[in-house]
Design an enzyme around this catalytic site. Structure first.
Site, PDB file in Angstrom:
ATOM      1  N   LYS A 238      -4.507 -10.041  -6.017  1.00 26.85           N
ATOM      2  CA  LYS A 238      -5.707 -10.326  -5.234  1.00 26.85           C
ATOM      3  C   LYS A 238      -6.861  -9.415  -5.685  1.00 26.85           C
ATOM      4  O   LYS A 238      -6.641  -8.236  -5.941  1.00 26.85           O
ATOM      5  CB  LYS A 238      -5.385 -10.040  -3.762  1.00 26.85           C
TER       6      LYS A 238
ATOM      7  N   LYS B 256     -11.176  -4.359  -3.258  1.00 27.07           N
ATOM      8  CA  LYS B 256     -12.184  -3.316  -3.448  1.00 27.07           C
ATOM      9  C   LYS B 256     -11.568  -1.960  -3.734  1.00 27.07           C
ATOM     10  O   LYS B 256     -12.236  -1.073  -4.252  1.00 27.07           O
ATOM     11  CB  LYS B 256     -13.135  -3.252  -2.248  1.00 27.07           C
TER      12      LYS B 256
ATOM     13  N   LYS C  51       0.805  -1.229   0.000  1.00 27.09           N
ATOM     14  CA  LYS C  51       0.000   0.000   0.000  1.00 27.09           C
ATOM     15  C   LYS C  51       0.834   1.274   0.000  1.00 27.09           C
ATOM     16  O   LYS C  51       0.333   2.338  -0.329  1.00 27.09           O
ATOM     17  CB  LYS C  51      -0.983   0.001   1.180  1.00 27.09           C
TER      18      LYS C  51
HETATM   19  P1  ATP Z   1      -8.595  -2.949   0.323  1.00 24.69           P
HETATM   20  O1  ATP Z   1      -8.537  -3.088  -1.162  1.00 24.69           O
HETATM   21  O2  ATP Z   1      -9.200  -1.663   0.800  1.00 24.69           O
HETATM   22  O3  ATP Z   1      -7.321  -3.298   1.017  1.00 24.69           O
HETATM   23  P2  ATP Z   1      -9.806  -5.538   0.525  1.00 24.69           P
HETATM   24  O4  ATP Z   1     -10.820  -5.740  -0.567  1.00 24.69           O
HETATM   25  O5  ATP Z   1      -8.518  -6.228   0.397  1.00 24.69           O
HETATM   26  O6  ATP Z   1      -9.635  -4.009   0.800  1.00 24.69           O
HETATM   27  P3  ATP Z   1     -10.241  -5.795   3.377  1.00 24.69           P
HETATM   28  O7  ATP Z   1     -11.162  -4.866   4.039  1.00 24.69           O
HETATM   29  O8  ATP Z   1      -8.786  -5.518   3.514  1.00 24.69           O
HETATM   30  O9  ATP Z   1     -10.580  -5.961   1.840  1.00 24.69           O
HETATM   31  O10 ATP Z   1     -10.527  -7.277   3.843  1.00 24.69           O
HETATM   32  C1  ATP Z   1     -11.665  -7.727   4.529  1.00 24.69           C
HETATM   33  C2  ATP Z   1     -11.628  -9.232   4.614  1.00 24.69           C
HETATM   34  O11 ATP Z   1     -11.841  -9.789   3.312  1.00 24.69           O
HETATM   35  C3  ATP Z   1     -10.278  -9.773   5.094  1.00 24.69           C
HETATM   36  O12 ATP Z   1     -10.509 -10.889   5.923  1.00 24.69           O
HETATM   37  C4  ATP Z   1      -9.604 -10.212   3.833  1.00 24.69           C
HETATM   38  O13 ATP Z   1      -8.671 -11.230   4.031  1.00 24.69           O
HETATM   39  C5  ATP Z   1     -10.775 -10.689   3.004  1.00 24.69           C
HETATM   40  N1  ATP Z   1     -10.485 -10.568   1.574  1.00 24.69           N
HETATM   41  C6  ATP Z   1     -10.287  -9.410   0.899  1.00 24.69           C
HETATM   42  N2  ATP Z   1     -10.045  -9.640  -0.400  1.00 24.69           N
HETATM   43  C7  ATP Z   1     -10.073 -11.000  -0.550  1.00 24.69           C
HETATM   44  C8  ATP Z   1      -9.879 -11.862  -1.665  1.00 24.69           C
HETATM   45  N3  ATP Z   1      -9.595 -11.382  -2.845  1.00 24.69           N
HETATM   46  N4  ATP Z   1      -9.981 -13.198  -1.455  1.00 24.69           N
HETATM   47  C9  ATP Z   1     -10.272 -13.696  -0.228  1.00 24.69           C
HETATM   48  N5  ATP Z   1     -10.466 -12.929   0.857  1.00 24.69           N
HETATM   49  C10 ATP Z   1     -10.366 -11.596   0.717  1.00 24.69           C
END
Ligand code: ATP
Ligand code: LTN
Length: 328
Positions: A192, A195, A111
């Site tokens: 990955k 969002k 990040k």
């Molecule tokens: P950001 O892009 O803002 O970092 P993010 O989409 O990665 O957000 P988080 O809020 O960081 O989402 O994660 C919330 C939960 O969803 C965490 O437990 C994370 O491990 C899970 N998660 C997020 N993206 C994935 C993915 N692509 N596959 C499986 N689990 C996910």
């Protein structure tokens, strides 16, 4: 009864990665665990957030939790910032985390990469997560694979505290789905699904319309072959879509392979889109009902009261063990 805690950042529109990696397990665990599920707004502000967007995204998470099937009368559903103990124990945990540990965190490296100015909060973010988890003496933390490193840090800091000040915190275990721990981007299977990716074509949001879902899947990257086969090393794109399919249907990977034997990717992608639409349409309709009901404020109040009641005594004990004078 074991305690479960987890949270999602209000940093964008929730994706099917958040659903498969996290929310699906929250729903399953609430039946026989003491559960705490929050929107981690204090974590979201470690990167710049527009105030109106932050508010909207936070409400969205709470409504989606309920729409996905989390029962606010069973699990505490709340905003992290409504339970002040998070910020307080968060500070304490930064003093027990080593710089070297934080420097090794891959989420921070990802990040902060290429950014000119990075807030110090992004660096100490994992210490706040340590506090989130220890504050409830959580036994289990449902997360996607990307959060494993933060959970290991939590375990290390819990041990460190317990060794220095006497047994105080439960050392938590991660709870990671077997299939779907890491859903990948639709446009790049080495990344990955996330969002906060600026390209909306890289993810399917839980609130995407049926047509958006169909369009995004038809454009999802595949290889130049035509065999629907689970082989994450040689066929990462197709294997990712198969993992999503298995999570949104009752089919196993083997059954998916058999179903599309000799058919190419077209039919497979179409059916996958319909499987996702079929699951998300009722969720979206419940979501709209909850937003319109005006019930969110009440859910948050009830959730924060339940969460604070659990967290406050644990914080007080930790402070006392460290030598703080208890307030009269
Ligand atoms: P950001 O892009 O803002 O970092 P993010 O989409 O990665 O957000 P988080 O809020 O960081 O989402 O994660 C919330 C939960 O969803 C965490 O437990 C994370 O491990 C899970 N998660 C997020 N993206 C994935 C993915 N692509 N596959 C499986 N689990 C996910
Ligand atoms: N760091 C996590 C969000 C998060 C979390 C937590 C997850 C903050 N506090 C406590 C589980 C338990 C993320 O980026 N996904």
């Amino acid at each position: 009864m074991k305690t479960v805690l987890s949270g999602i950042q209000p940093s964008g529109k929730l994706t099917i990665g958040n659903y498969i990696g996290a929310i699906k397990n929250y729903v399953a665990l609430q039946k026989d665990h003491d559960c705490y599920f929050m929107a981690v707004d204090l974590h979201a502000i470690t990167v710049p957030q527009d105030p109106a967007a932050l508010r909207e995204q936070a409400e969205m998470i709470i409504a989606l939790y309920v729409a996905a099937g989390i029962d606010p009368d069973k699990a505490a559903i709340f905003m992290q910032s409504h339970v002040r103990a998070h910020a307080e124990l968060g500070w304490i945990m930064t003093t027990l985390t080593y710089m070297g540990e934080l420097e090794r965190m891959t989420q921070f490296k990802d990040k902060s990469a290429g950014k000119e100015s990075v807030g110090a909060g992004l660096f100490v973010y994992p210490s706040l997560q340590v506090a989130d988890i220890l504050l409830y003496n959580a036994d289990l933390v449902p997360i996607g694979e990307d959060q494993k490193q933060h959970l290991e840090l939590t375990r290390d800091v819990a041990h460190r505290f317990n060794t220095r000040f006497g047994d105080t915190f439960t050392v938590p275990e991660p709870y990671i789905p077997e299939l779907g721990a890491r859903i990948m981007s639709l446009d790049d299977a080495t990344k990955k699904m996330s969002k906060s990716n600026p390209n909306p074509g890289s993810y399917i949001a839980l609130l995407d319309s049926p047509d958006e879902i169909r369009k995004k899947l038809s454009r999802a990257v595949t290889d130049s072959g035509r065999e629907v086969r689970y082989d994450p090393v040689n066929k990462p794109e197709v294997s990712n879509l198969m993992g999503i399919y298995a999570n949104f249907s009752d089919l196993t990977l083997k059954e998916i392979e058999a179903k599309y034997d000799g058919q190419g990717y077209g039919a497979f992608k179409k059916d996958l889109a319909e499987a996702i639409v079929a699951k998300l349409e009722p969720l979206q309709s419940r979501y709209r009902d909850i937003r319109e009901s005006g019930d969110i404020a009440r859910i948050l109040k009830q959730g924060a009261e339940k969460a604070a009641a659990k967290a406050e005594p644990i914080l007080a004990l930790a402070k006392e063990r460290m030598g703080f004078i208890p307030s009269a």
